[in-house]
Design a protein around this motif. Structure first.
Motif, PDB file in Angstrom:
ATOM      1  N   VAL A 167      71.458 -20.802  51.930  1.00  0.00           N
ATOM      2  CA  VAL A 167      70.524 -20.046  52.971  1.00  0.00           C
ATOM      3  C   VAL A 167      69.366 -19.631  51.966  1.00  0.00           C
ATOM      4  O   VAL A 167      68.212 -19.729  52.486  1.00  0.00           O
ATOM      5  CB  VAL A 167      71.301 -19.007  53.653  1.00  0.00           C
ATOM      6  N   LEU A 168      69.841 -18.887  51.007  1.00  0.00           N
ATOM      7  CA  LEU A 168      68.857 -18.367  49.983  1.00  0.00           C
ATOM      8  C   LEU A 168      67.589 -19.350  49.610  1.00  0.00           C
ATOM      9  O   LEU A 168      66.413 -19.136  49.567  1.00  0.00           O
ATOM     10  CB  LEU A 168      69.407 -18.133  48.615  1.00  0.00           C
ATOM     11  N   PHE A 169      68.148 -20.654  49.219  1.00  0.00           N
ATOM     12  CA  PHE A 169      67.230 -21.401  48.636  1.00  0.00           C
ATOM     13  C   PHE A 169      66.528 -22.228  49.774  1.00  0.00           C
ATOM     14  O   PHE A 169      65.318 -22.873  49.684  1.00  0.00           O
ATOM     15  CB  PHE A 169      67.814 -22.636  47.616  1.00  0.00           C
ATOM     16  N   MET A 170      67.206 -22.269  51.110  1.00  0.00           N
ATOM     17  CA  MET A 170      66.397 -22.892  52.098  1.00  0.00           C
ATOM     18  C   MET A 170      65.284 -21.714  52.549  1.00  0.00           C
ATOM     19  O   MET A 170      64.201 -22.197  52.926  1.00  0.00           O
ATOM     20  CB  MET A 170      67.418 -23.189  53.360  1.00  0.00           C
ATOM     21  N   ASP A 171      65.638 -20.544  52.537  1.00  0.00           N
ATOM     22  CA  ASP A 171      64.364 -19.352  52.668  1.00  0.00           C
ATOM     23  C   ASP A 171      63.271 -19.757  51.595  1.00  0.00           C
ATOM     24  O   ASP A 171      62.209 -19.548  52.000  1.00  0.00           O
ATOM     25  CB  ASP A 171      65.138 -18.029  52.517  1.00  0.00           C
ATOM     26  N   GLU A 172      63.668 -19.866  50.410  1.00  0.00           N
ATOM     27  CA  GLU A 172      62.768 -20.155  49.589  1.00  0.00           C
ATOM     28  C   GLU A 172      61.810 -21.395  49.678  1.00  0.00           C
ATOM     29  O   GLU A 172      60.680 -21.532  49.220  1.00  0.00           O
ATOM     30  CB  GLU A 172      63.414 -20.030  47.866  1.00  0.00           C
ATOM     31  N   VAL A 174      61.217 -22.773  52.488  1.00  0.00           N
ATOM     32  CA  VAL A 174      60.147 -22.609  53.547  1.00  0.00           C
ATOM     33  C   VAL A 174      58.948 -21.588  53.122  1.00  0.00           C
ATOM     34  O   VAL A 174      57.947 -21.758  53.466  1.00  0.00           O
ATOM     35  CB  VAL A 174      60.765 -21.876  54.763  1.00  0.00           C
ATOM     36  N   SER A 175      59.352 -20.626  52.175  1.00  0.00           N
ATOM     37  CA  SER A 175      58.208 -19.578  51.826  1.00  0.00           C
ATOM     38  C   SER A 175      57.226 -20.377  51.036  1.00  0.00           C
ATOM     39  O   SER A 175      56.256 -20.052  50.904  1.00  0.00           O
ATOM     40  CB  SER A 175      58.935 -18.472  50.956  1.00  0.00           C
ATOM     41  N   LYS A 176      57.748 -21.265  50.001  1.00  0.00           N
ATOM     42  CA  LYS A 176      56.989 -22.059  49.133  1.00  0.00           C
ATOM     43  C   LYS A 176      56.227 -23.257  49.398  1.00  0.00           C
ATOM     44  O   LYS A 176      55.013 -23.683  49.467  1.00  0.00           O
ATOM     45  CB  LYS A 176      57.584 -22.237  47.887  1.00  0.00           C
ATOM     46  N   TRP A 177      56.985 -23.892  50.107  1.00  0.00           N
ATOM     47  CA  TRP A 177      56.512 -25.190  50.962  1.00  0.00           C
ATOM     48  C   TRP A 177      56.245 -25.498  52.509  1.00  0.00           C
ATOM     49  O   TRP A 177      55.604 -26.411  52.764  1.00  0.00           O
ATOM     50  CB  TRP A 177      57.386 -26.235  50.468  1.00  0.00           C
ATOM     51  N   GLY A 178      56.766 -24.384  53.286  1.00  0.00           N
ATOM     52  CA  GLY A 178      56.623 -24.413  54.652  1.00  0.00           C
ATOM     53  C   GLY A 178      55.596 -23.389  55.005  1.00  0.00           C
ATOM     54  O   GLY A 178      54.643 -22.852  54.591  1.00  0.00           O
ATOM     55  N   ILE A 179      56.031 -23.114  56.264  1.00  0.00           N
ATOM     56  CA  ILE A 179      55.090 -22.226  57.056  1.00  0.00           C
ATOM     57  C   ILE A 179      55.962 -20.869  57.664  1.00  0.00           C
ATOM     58  O   ILE A 179      57.028 -21.202  57.925  1.00  0.00           O
ATOM     59  CB  ILE A 179      54.279 -22.722  58.355  1.00  0.00           C
ATOM     60  N   GLY A 180      55.288 -19.867  57.275  1.00  0.00           N
ATOM     61  CA  GLY A 180      56.094 -18.597  57.333  1.00  0.00           C
ATOM     62  C   GLY A 180      57.028 -18.125  56.148  1.00  0.00           C
ATOM     63  O   GLY A 180      57.044 -18.638  55.262  1.00  0.00           O
ATOM     64  N   GLY A 182      61.659 -18.278  55.804  1.00  0.00           N
ATOM     65  CA  GLY A 182      62.977 -18.758  56.234  1.00  0.00           C
ATOM     66  C   GLY A 182      63.597 -18.222  56.970  1.00  0.00           C
ATOM     67  O   GLY A 182      64.396 -18.308  57.835  1.00  0.00           O
ATOM     68  N   VAL A 183      63.595 -16.795  56.815  1.00  0.00           N
ATOM     69  CA  VAL A 183      64.531 -15.465  57.228  1.00  0.00           C
ATOM     70  C   VAL A 183      64.144 -15.764  58.562  1.00  0.00           C
ATOM     71  O   VAL A 183      64.871 -15.753  59.709  1.00  0.00           O
ATOM     72  CB  VAL A 183      64.378 -14.330  56.428  1.00  0.00           C
ATOM     73  N   GLY A 184      62.726 -15.737  58.873  1.00  0.00           N
ATOM     74  CA  GLY A 184      62.120 -15.450  60.377  1.00  0.00           C
ATOM     75  C   GLY A 184      62.440 -16.802  61.039  1.00  0.00           C
ATOM     76  O   GLY A 184      62.967 -16.773  62.456  1.00  0.00           O
ATOM     77  N   LEU A 185      62.529 -17.996  60.347  1.00  0.00           N
ATOM     78  CA  LEU A 185      62.847 -19.268  60.905  1.00  0.00           C
ATOM     79  C   LEU A 185      64.257 -19.379  61.474  1.00  0.00           C
ATOM     80  O   LEU A 185      64.638 -19.774  62.531  1.00  0.00           O
ATOM     81  CB  LEU A 185      62.552 -20.293  60.088  1.00  0.00           C
ATOM     82  N   PHE A 186      65.235 -18.874  60.706  1.00  0.00           N
ATOM     83  CA  PHE A 186      66.597 -18.828  60.829  1.00  0.00           C
ATOM     84  C   PHE A 186      66.949 -17.673  62.266  1.00  0.00           C
ATOM     85  O   PHE A 186      67.862 -18.102  62.902  1.00  0.00           O
ATOM     86  CB  PHE A 186      67.404 -18.449  59.883  1.00  0.00           C
ATOM     87  N   ILE A 187      66.327 -16.679  62.167  1.00  0.00           N
ATOM     88  CA  ILE A 187      66.437 -15.718  63.510  1.00  0.00           C
ATOM     89  C   ILE A 187      65.814 -16.364  64.513  1.00  0.00           C
ATOM     90  O   ILE A 187      66.674 -16.185  65.791  1.00  0.00           O
ATOM     91  CB  ILE A 187      65.549 -14.361  62.887  1.00  0.00           C
TER      92      ILE A 187
END
Length: 495
Positions: A167-172, A174-180, A182-187
């Motif tokens: 989950v930590l790296f998925m958040d990272e 999204v933050s670096k390569w995606g939009i918004g 990961g924390v917000g996306l999962f919520i």
């Protein structure tokens, strides 16, 4: 050598997702975001190997904003990330750790410290649940495999830790390569799933009625109305049944909160800007009413969740001076007052009586219920203000960092000298005050939504977070598209 200098090499060696070397195109960002979202749903449906069906999810009531899924590989959800953020923000805010968040080096140290703290929190949140007997191994599986229960418990612990790290790296990513983020996306993913389930789920609840709003009303019209008559629904008991059991109050609350958050998100103070070297180039810097977003509400609820976990662990060991629990629900003591409000069943006396009767516990007096509501209001409104102020300082949204960004982009405020000090003075007039007002307002809105309840049991906090995050995600997508069309805008947004 200072503590900071000693820890910095350790933080620099922590595993991390590589940052993009150049600009990432919008389509690629969208693909990364969607890919992580699909992976999140996949992991949420991977059950923990060896987990007993008798296990208790300590954070079941907080699933709406902790993301994750009970009994799955991502059992902890974003809990470790949020808890680590709380600890560091409190330490930095109290000057226990002295950092200048406008300094890039200190920002990098803060991010490294936060990642290290997440690893620590993954262990600290998983271990007590296992040691306290809430997460139990499947003894039948252990006997089948010919191993002890301790081995199965260790395997479960390792799986939970792996899920937390993922989950930590998925958040990272999204933050670096995606939009918004990961924390917000999962919520958003978790709460949206709960709302859809709350609308269409045909599974029967403890009263024998379908859980979903539409199936429930099909059941009421076809089964309940012929048995009790239409006149029943005009009586006081019938009206209460319609509002609470029929889900009308939850539906109205969900729609009203959705509209209110969208309206508030669009409420802003716009500070005029002009380019110092390009004549006629003008713009505006928006200071939103919810300037710190609604993410500080996660920190408030996470703080309450961790307090409840401590009380539950003590209670399971026979230490009940903080309060006793029925399952994961506090039934007396200070833990009852510190527990968050989730629905009308937590404050309407007749419904509270039903809940406590099912627990087999003494029903709280009216003044105790009132004190419970007041304490939760204090947590949400007071905590909303405090964490909103901490949030803007630790994320570079304060007056000084904002002034620096505007200055670096070549913009200035018309009528003022072009220097950082002048821009900062104007920002100080607005940002701290709006942050306090916005933090208090979003806390009040969360309280109202929690008191009224929401579809699917998403909770007031979860609903507010979802609507606000989706709205801001829409704005992020719009700004990304603008930068694709106008590459010069990237310098202002720091891309």
């Amino acid at each position: 050598m200072s503590l900071k200098e000693s820890l910095e090499p350790i933080f620099n060696r922590l595993p991390a997702v590589a940052s993009p070397e150049g600009h990432v195109h919008f389509k690629n960002k969208l693909m990364w975001t969607l890919g992580i979202l699909v992976l999140y749903f996949a992991l949420a449906n991977v059950p923990l190997f060896g987990l007993s069906a008798d296990s208790i999810d300590l954070f079941e009531s907080y699933r709406a904003f902790f993301a994750g899924a009970s009994g799955s590989l991502i059992l902890l959800g974003i809990g470790p990330i949020v808890t680590a953020s709380i600890v560091l923000q409190l330490l930095v805010g109290a000057d226990v750790i002295k950092l200048d968040m406008s300094n890039p080096a200190d920002q990098a140290f803060f991010q490294g410290a936060q990642k290290f703290m997440v690893f620590v929190m993954i262990v600290l949140e998983a271990l007590p649940q296992i040691a306290g007997g809430f997460i139990q191994p499947d003894l039948g599986l252990a006997a089948t495999l010919g191993v002890g229960a301790g081995i199965i418990t260790l395997i479960i612990f390792i799986q939970i830790c792996i899920g937390g790290v993922l989950v930590l790296f998925m958040d990272e990513v999204v933050s670096k390569w995606g939009i918004g983020s990961g924390v917000g996306l999962f919520i958003v993913a978790g709460v949206s799933q709960q709302i859809v389930t709350g609308l269409f789920n045909w599974t029967a609840d403890s009263a024998g009625m379908p859980t979903g709003f539409f199936p429930k009303w099909v059941h009421i019209i076809t089964d309940v109305v012929p048995n009790v008559g239409v006149g029943y629904f005009l009586s006081g008991e019938g009206i209460m049944f319609t509002l609470i059991n029929g889900g009308i109050l939850a539906l109205v609350s969900t729609v009203v909160i959705f509209l209110l958050v969208v309206y508030v998100e669009s409420t802003r103070i716009e500070i005029p800007l002009a380019h110092s070297s390009v004549r006629g180039a003008r713009g505006k810097f928006p200071v939103k009413l919810i300037y710190a977003s609604v993410l500080p509400m996660i920190l408030v609820r996470a703080l309450q969740a961790n307090i409840q976990m401590i009380g539950l662990l003590l209670s399971s060991r026979g230490i009940t001076f903080l309060g006793e629990f029925s399952g994961s629900n506090p039934i007396n003591g200070i833990m009852y007052y510190l527990a968050p409000i989730h629905s009308p069943y937590d404050w309407i006396p007749s419904l509270v009586r039903q809940s406590f009767s099912s627990y087999g516990a003494p029903v709280p007096a009216i003044w105790q219920i009132g004190l419970h509501v007041f304490t939760d209001a204090l947590f949400l409104i007071g905590g909303g203000i405090i964490f909103a102020l901490f949030w803007i300082e630790t994320t570079g949204m304060g007056a000084k960092p904002t002034a620096q960004k505007i200055f670096n982009s070549g913009m200035q405020i018309p009528g003022f000298r072009r220097n950082i000090g002048s821009i900062e003075k104007v920002m100080i007039r607005y940002i701290p005050k709006v942050t306090v007002i916005g933090g208090a307002f979003i806390g009040l809105l969360t309280l109202i939504a929690s008191l009224l309840g929401t579809l699917g049991g998403a909770g007031g906090t979860g609903l507010l977070l979802t609507v606000s995050i989706v709205y801001r995600l829409y704005e992020d997508i719009a700004s990304e598209q603008m930068m694709e069309m106008h590459p010069m805008m990237r310098s202002f947004f720091g891309q």
